[in-house]
Design a protein around this motif. Structure first.
Motif, PDB file in Angstrom:
ATOM      1  N   VAL A  40       0.846  -1.204   0.000  1.00  0.00           N
ATOM      2  CA  VAL A  40       0.000   0.000   0.000  1.00  0.00           C
ATOM      3  C   VAL A  40       0.878   1.250   0.000  1.00  0.00           C
ATOM      4  CG1 VAL A  40      -1.633   1.359   1.364  1.00  0.00           C
ATOM      5  CG2 VAL A  40      -2.008  -1.101   1.065  1.00  0.00           C
ATOM      6  N   ILE A  41       1.921   1.240   0.830  1.00  0.00           N
ATOM      7  CA  ILE A  41       2.856   2.365   0.848  1.00  0.00           C
ATOM      8  C   ILE A  41       3.562   2.480  -0.495  1.00  0.00           C
ATOM      9  CG2 ILE A  41       4.966   3.278   1.890  1.00  0.00           C
ATOM     10  CD1 ILE A  41       2.524   3.614   3.645  1.00  0.00           C
ATOM     11  N   ASP A  42       3.853   1.341  -1.107  1.00  0.00           N
ATOM     12  CA  ASP A  42       4.481   1.351  -2.426  1.00  0.00           C
ATOM     13  C   ASP A  42       3.575   2.041  -3.439  1.00  0.00           C
ATOM     14  OD1 ASP A  42       7.029   0.243  -3.507  1.00  0.00           O
ATOM     15  OD2 ASP A  42       5.692  -0.625  -5.003  1.00  0.00           O
ATOM     16  N   ASP A  43       2.272   1.816  -3.331  1.00  0.00           N
ATOM     17  CA  ASP A  43       1.315   2.495  -4.206  1.00  0.00           C
ATOM     18  C   ASP A  43       1.397   4.007  -4.021  1.00  0.00           C
ATOM     19  OD1 ASP A  43       0.425   0.037  -5.087  1.00  0.00           O
ATOM     20  OD2 ASP A  43      -1.418   0.046  -3.900  1.00  0.00           O
ATOM     21  N   VAL A  44       1.479   4.430  -2.777  1.00  0.00           N
ATOM     22  CA  VAL A  44       1.553   5.867  -2.486  1.00  0.00           C
ATOM     23  C   VAL A  44       2.832   6.455  -3.066  1.00  0.00           C
ATOM     24  CG1 VAL A  44       1.682   7.604  -0.660  1.00  0.00           C
ATOM     25  CG2 VAL A  44       0.148   5.650  -0.402  1.00  0.00           C
ATOM     26  N   LEU A  45       3.957   5.776  -2.850  1.00  0.00           N
ATOM     27  CA  LEU A  45       5.231   6.265  -3.373  1.00  0.00           C
ATOM     28  C   LEU A  45       5.243   6.262  -4.896  1.00  0.00           C
ATOM     29  CD1 LEU A  45       7.720   4.463  -0.938  1.00  0.00           C
ATOM     30  CD2 LEU A  45       7.060   6.875  -0.933  1.00  0.00           C
ATOM     31  N   GLY A  46       4.547   5.282  -5.493  1.00  0.00           N
ATOM     32  CA  GLY A  46       4.508   5.193  -6.946  1.00  0.00           C
ATOM     33  C   GLY A  46       3.726   6.307  -7.607  1.00  0.00           C
ATOM     34  N   THR A  47       2.903   7.009  -6.827  1.00  0.00           N
ATOM     35  CA  THR A  47       2.112   8.105  -7.376  1.00  0.00           C
ATOM     36  C   THR A  47       2.522   9.466  -6.803  1.00  0.00           C
ATOM     37  OG1 THR A  47       0.206   6.673  -7.747  1.00  0.00           O
ATOM     38  CG2 THR A  47      -0.237   9.032  -7.630  1.00  0.00           C
ATOM     39  N   ASP A 101      -3.539  15.677  -8.139  1.00  0.00           N
ATOM     40  CA  ASP A 101      -4.300  16.689  -7.398  1.00  0.00           C
ATOM     41  C   ASP A 101      -5.722  16.200  -7.108  1.00  0.00           C
ATOM     42  OD1 ASP A 101      -2.137  18.366  -7.394  1.00  0.00           O
ATOM     43  OD2 ASP A 101      -2.835  19.621  -9.062  1.00  0.00           O
ATOM     44  N   ALA A 102      -6.320  15.557  -8.111  1.00  0.00           N
ATOM     45  CA  ALA A 102      -7.685  15.049  -7.928  1.00  0.00           C
ATOM     46  C   ALA A 102      -7.716  13.961  -6.858  1.00  0.00           C
ATOM     47  CB  ALA A 102      -8.223  14.509  -9.253  1.00  0.00           C
ATOM     48  N   MET A 103      -6.720  13.078  -6.882  1.00  0.00           N
ATOM     49  CA  MET A 103      -6.651  12.020  -5.873  1.00  0.00           C
ATOM     50  C   MET A 103      -6.464  12.596  -4.470  1.00  0.00           C
ATOM     51  SD  MET A 103      -4.332   9.005  -7.537  1.00  0.00           S
ATOM     52  CE  MET A 103      -4.973   7.915  -8.807  1.00  0.00           C
ATOM     53  N   LYS A 104      -5.583  13.568  -4.381  1.00  0.00           N
ATOM     54  CA  LYS A 104      -5.314  14.173  -3.072  1.00  0.00           C
ATOM     55  C   LYS A 104      -6.548  14.898  -2.548  1.00  0.00           C
ATOM     56  CE  LYS A 104      -1.153  15.498  -2.187  1.00  0.00           C
ATOM     57  NZ  LYS A 104      -0.814  14.728  -0.953  1.00  0.00           N
ATOM     58  N   GLU A 105      -7.250  15.571  -3.437  1.00  0.00           N
ATOM     59  CA  GLU A 105      -8.454  16.292  -3.030  1.00  0.00           C
ATOM     60  C   GLU A 105      -9.511  15.325  -2.501  1.00  0.00           C
ATOM     61  OE1 GLU A 105     -11.781  19.362  -4.955  1.00  0.00           O
ATOM     62  OE2 GLU A 105      -9.870  19.007  -5.972  1.00  0.00           O
ATOM     63  N   LEU A 106      -9.577  14.130  -3.077  1.00  0.00           N
ATOM     64  CA  LEU A 106     -10.536  13.126  -2.620  1.00  0.00           C
ATOM     65  C   LEU A 106     -10.067  12.400  -1.357  1.00  0.00           C
ATOM     66  CD1 LEU A 106     -11.509  11.500  -6.032  1.00  0.00           C
ATOM     67  CD2 LEU A 106     -13.007  12.866  -4.563  1.00  0.00           C
ATOM     68  N   GLY A 107      -8.782  12.589  -1.013  1.00  0.00           N
ATOM     69  CA  GLY A 107      -8.248  11.933   0.177  1.00  0.00           C
ATOM     70  C   GLY A 107      -7.751  10.526  -0.062  1.00  0.00           C
ATOM     71  N   ALA A 108      -7.410  10.208  -1.324  1.00  0.00           N
ATOM     72  CA  ALA A 108      -6.951   8.856  -1.635  1.00  0.00           C
ATOM     73  C   ALA A 108      -5.652   8.524  -0.918  1.00  0.00           C
ATOM     74  CB  ALA A 108      -6.772   8.701  -3.144  1.00  0.00           C
ATOM     75  N   ASP A 109      -4.730   9.505  -0.865  1.00  0.00           N
ATOM     76  CA  ASP A 109      -3.456   9.256  -0.189  1.00  0.00           C
ATOM     77  C   ASP A 109      -3.652   9.076   1.310  1.00  0.00           C
ATOM     78  OD1 ASP A 109      -4.231  11.943  -0.106  1.00  0.00           O
ATOM     79  OD2 ASP A 109      -2.182  12.653   0.164  1.00  0.00           O
ATOM     80  N   SER A 110      -4.505   9.876   1.900  1.00  0.00           N
ATOM     81  CA  SER A 110      -4.780   9.751   3.334  1.00  0.00           C
ATOM     82  C   SER A 110      -5.432   8.411   3.650  1.00  0.00           C
ATOM     83  CB  SER A 110      -5.694  10.893   3.802  1.00  0.00           C
ATOM     84  OG  SER A 110      -5.061  12.142   3.643  1.00  0.00           O
ATOM     85  N   TYR A 111      -6.348   7.993   2.767  1.00  0.00           N
ATOM     86  CA  TYR A 111      -7.002   6.697   2.949  1.00  0.00           C
ATOM     87  C   TYR A 111      -5.975   5.571   2.943  1.00  0.00           C
ATOM     88  CZ  TYR A 111      -9.689   2.502   1.907  1.00  0.00           C
ATOM     89  OH  TYR A 111     -10.188   1.222   1.933  1.00  0.00           O
ATOM     90  N   ALA A 112      -5.041   5.618   1.976  1.00  0.00           N
ATOM     91  CA  ALA A 112      -4.035   4.566   1.853  1.00  0.00           C
ATOM     92  C   ALA A 112      -3.107   4.541   3.062  1.00  0.00           C
ATOM     93  CB  ALA A 112      -3.231   4.759   0.571  1.00  0.00           C
ATOM     94  N   LEU A 113      -2.679   5.713   3.508  1.00  0.00           N
ATOM     95  CA  LEU A 113      -1.771   5.785   4.655  1.00  0.00           C
ATOM     96  C   LEU A 113      -2.453   5.290   5.929  1.00  0.00           C
ATOM     97  CD1 LEU A 113      -0.059   9.219   3.929  1.00  0.00           C
ATOM     98  CD2 LEU A 113       0.954   6.946   3.680  1.00  0.00           C
ATOM     99  N   THR A 114      -3.713   5.634   6.086  1.00  0.00           N
ATOM    100  CA  THR A 114      -4.473   5.158   7.251  1.00  0.00           C
ATOM    101  C   THR A 114      -4.629   3.647   7.209  1.00  0.00           C
ATOM    102  OG1 THR A 114      -5.690   7.246   7.412  1.00  0.00           O
ATOM    103  CG2 THR A 114      -6.665   5.326   8.486  1.00  0.00           C
ATOM    104  N   LEU A 115      -4.906   3.125   6.018  1.00  0.00           N
ATOM    105  CA  LEU A 115      -5.051   1.684   5.849  1.00  0.00           C
ATOM    106  C   LEU A 115      -3.748   0.974   6.204  1.00  0.00           C
ATOM    107  CD1 LEU A 115      -6.516  -0.860   4.869  1.00  0.00           C
ATOM    108  CD2 LEU A 115      -5.825  -0.253   2.531  1.00  0.00           C
TER     109      LEU A 115
END
Length: 353
Positions: free
Chosen positions: A243-250, A302-316
Motif C-alpha cells: 500500500v505504501i508502495d502504491d503511495v510512493l509510486g504516485t 491533485d484530484a486524488m489528493k483532493e478526494l483523500g486517496a493518499d490519506s485513505y491509503a496511509l491510514t489503511l
C-alpha cells in the motif's frame, strides 16, 4: 565447522548469504561455459541481479530463525539466499510484464540484450523482443536457482516438506497476483478494494513477508501452527508495504524512489489509490483523460489528493501494521523478534523508496 547462528547479527550474517549467492553464480557460470559463450555471458550478468537491493526477504528468514534458536548458519544462509534469488527472478519477469527496460534508474537485464540487438542492426521492435526473450530465460534460471537453494538448505531437516511447500506456495501465489494485476489493467470494469488488496497480497506480501518468516521459523524447528501464525503477521505487514508502495509510486519523488510517478497511472494499474479514486466519477474521468494523453499527471494526483486517496491509503497501512503487531503480541514471540518486527513495521510506514 559452521559458526553458530547465536553469534551472528544480521550485519554479520548478510555476508554469509552473499557468499552463498556468489558461490552459486560462480559454479553455474563455470558450468555454462561448457554450453556456449552466450550462456556463460548471461550467467555473468545474472551474478549482479541479487546485489544492491534492500535484502528484506533474507533478513526476515534470519530474524525468525535466529529468534527461535536456530544455530546452523550454512542452512539458514542457503534458505535466505533462496528468497533473495526468488525476488530477483520475479523482478526480472515483472519487468517483462510491465515492458520496462529501466528499474531504479538502471538498465534491466533485458535492456542489455535489447541494446546488443540494436548494435547488430535490428529494428527497435525486434530488439525489444530480444530483450524480453532473454529476460524470460534469465528469470526462469533464477527461479530454478531459488528452488535448488531451498532444497539444499532443507535436505535432511524434519520440516523439509513444509519448508519447500512454503517456497512453492510463494511462487504460486506470486503468479496468481501477477495475472490478476495484468487482467485488472485490461478490464473495463474496476475491481473493488478487497480484490486489489488480495492481488497485492498474492503478488508481493506472500513471497516478501509471509513465506520468509514462515520458512525461517520452520527451519528453526518450530511447529507448522506457529510458523503459520507468524506468516499471518507477515501478511498484514506485507500488504501495508505494498500500500505504501502504491503511495510512493504516485506521490513519491522519482529521484528518491527510482520509479516514474506516472507509469502506474499511464498503464492503468489497479492500485489502492486508483481504485479508491475510481469510485468517484470526476476522478475516474480525469484518469481516463490522462491515459489518452489529454491530461497531465499532476492533475490526476491533485484530484486524488483532493478526494483523500493518499490519506485513505496511509491510514489503511497504519491499521494493517497495528493489526500485525497485535497478532504478534498474542503469539508470545521471543522479545528479540518482537523488537525486530516493530522496527520493520516502523520502516514500512516511513520508507521513502
Amino acid at each position: 565447522m559452521s559458526q553458530e547462528m547465536t553469534e551472528l547479527t544480521w550485519a554479520q550474517f548478510q555476508p554469509q548469504v552473499a557468499g552463498v549467492l556468489d558461490d552459486y553464480f560462480s559454479a553455474e557460470g563455470a558450468r555454462a561455459r561448457g554450453y556456449s559463450a552466450n550462456f556463460a555471458a548471461m550467467w555473468d550478468r545474472l551474478a549482479s541481479s541479487t546485489s544492491g537491493g534492500k535484502w528484506l526477504r533474507p533478513r526476515l528468514v534470519h530474524l525468525a530463525y535466529h529468534a527461535f534458536g536456530g544455530r546452523e548458519v550454512d542452512s539458514c544462509a542457503k534458505l535466505a539466499a533462496s528468497f533473495e534469488m526468488l525476488h530477483a527472478a520475479l523482478v526480472v519477469h515483472d519487468d517483462v510484464i510491465d515492458r520496462d527496460f529501466v528499474r531504479r534508474g538502471s538498465d534491466t537485464l533485458g535492456a542489455v540484450y535489447r541494446d546488443l540487438a540494436l548494435i547488430e542492426g535490428h529494428s527497435q521492435a525486434d530488439a525489444e523482443h530480444a530483450g524480453y526473450s532473454a529476460a524470460i530465460i534469465a528469470g526462469d534460471l533464477l527461479l530454478t536457482g531459488s528452488l535448488r537453494l531451498a532444497t539444499s538448505a532443507s535436505t535432511g531437516h524434519r520440516n523439509s516438506p513444509l519448508i519447500l511447500e512454503t517456497v512453492h506456495d510463494a511462487i504460486f501465489a506470486s503468479a496468481a497476483g501477477e495475472l490478476d494485476d495484468l487482467l485488472f489493467s485490461l478490464s473495463d470494469s474496476s475491481p473493488g478494494l478487497t480484490e486489489v488488496l488480495s492481488m497485492e497480497r498474492l503478488k508481493t506480501a506472500v513471497y516478501s513477508f509471509e513465506a520468509p518468516l514462515r520458512a525461517g521459523a520452520l527451519m528453526a524447528g518450530q511447529s507448522d501452527e506457529l510458523a503459520g501464525a507468524l506468516a499471518e503477521v507477515g501478511r498484514d505487514i506485507g500488504i501495508a508495504y505494498q500500500v505504501i508502495d502504491d503511495v510512493l509510486g504516485t506521490f513519491g519523488e522519482s529521484s528518491v524512489t527510482g520509479k516514474s510517478v506516472e507509469s502506474d497511472l499511464r498503464e492503468g494499474k489497479r492500485t489502492i489509490l486508483t481504485t479508491y479514486a475510481g469510485g468517484y466519477a470526476a476522478a475516474s474521468a480525469i484518469m481516463d483523460a490522462f491515459r489518452k494523453g489529454d491530461a497531465e499527471a499532476g492533475v490526476v494526483r491533485d484530484a486524488m489528493k483532493e478526494l483523500g486517496a493518499d490519506s485513505y491509503a496511509l491510514t489503511l497501512a497504519s491499521r494493517l501494521v497495528e493489526q500485525a503487531l497485535d497478532k504478534a503480541r498474542e503469539l508470545d514471540l521471543p522479545e528479540t523478534l518482537m523488537v525486530d518486527l516493530t522496527q520493520i513495521c516502523n520502516y514500512v510506514l516511513t520508507r521513502r523508496n
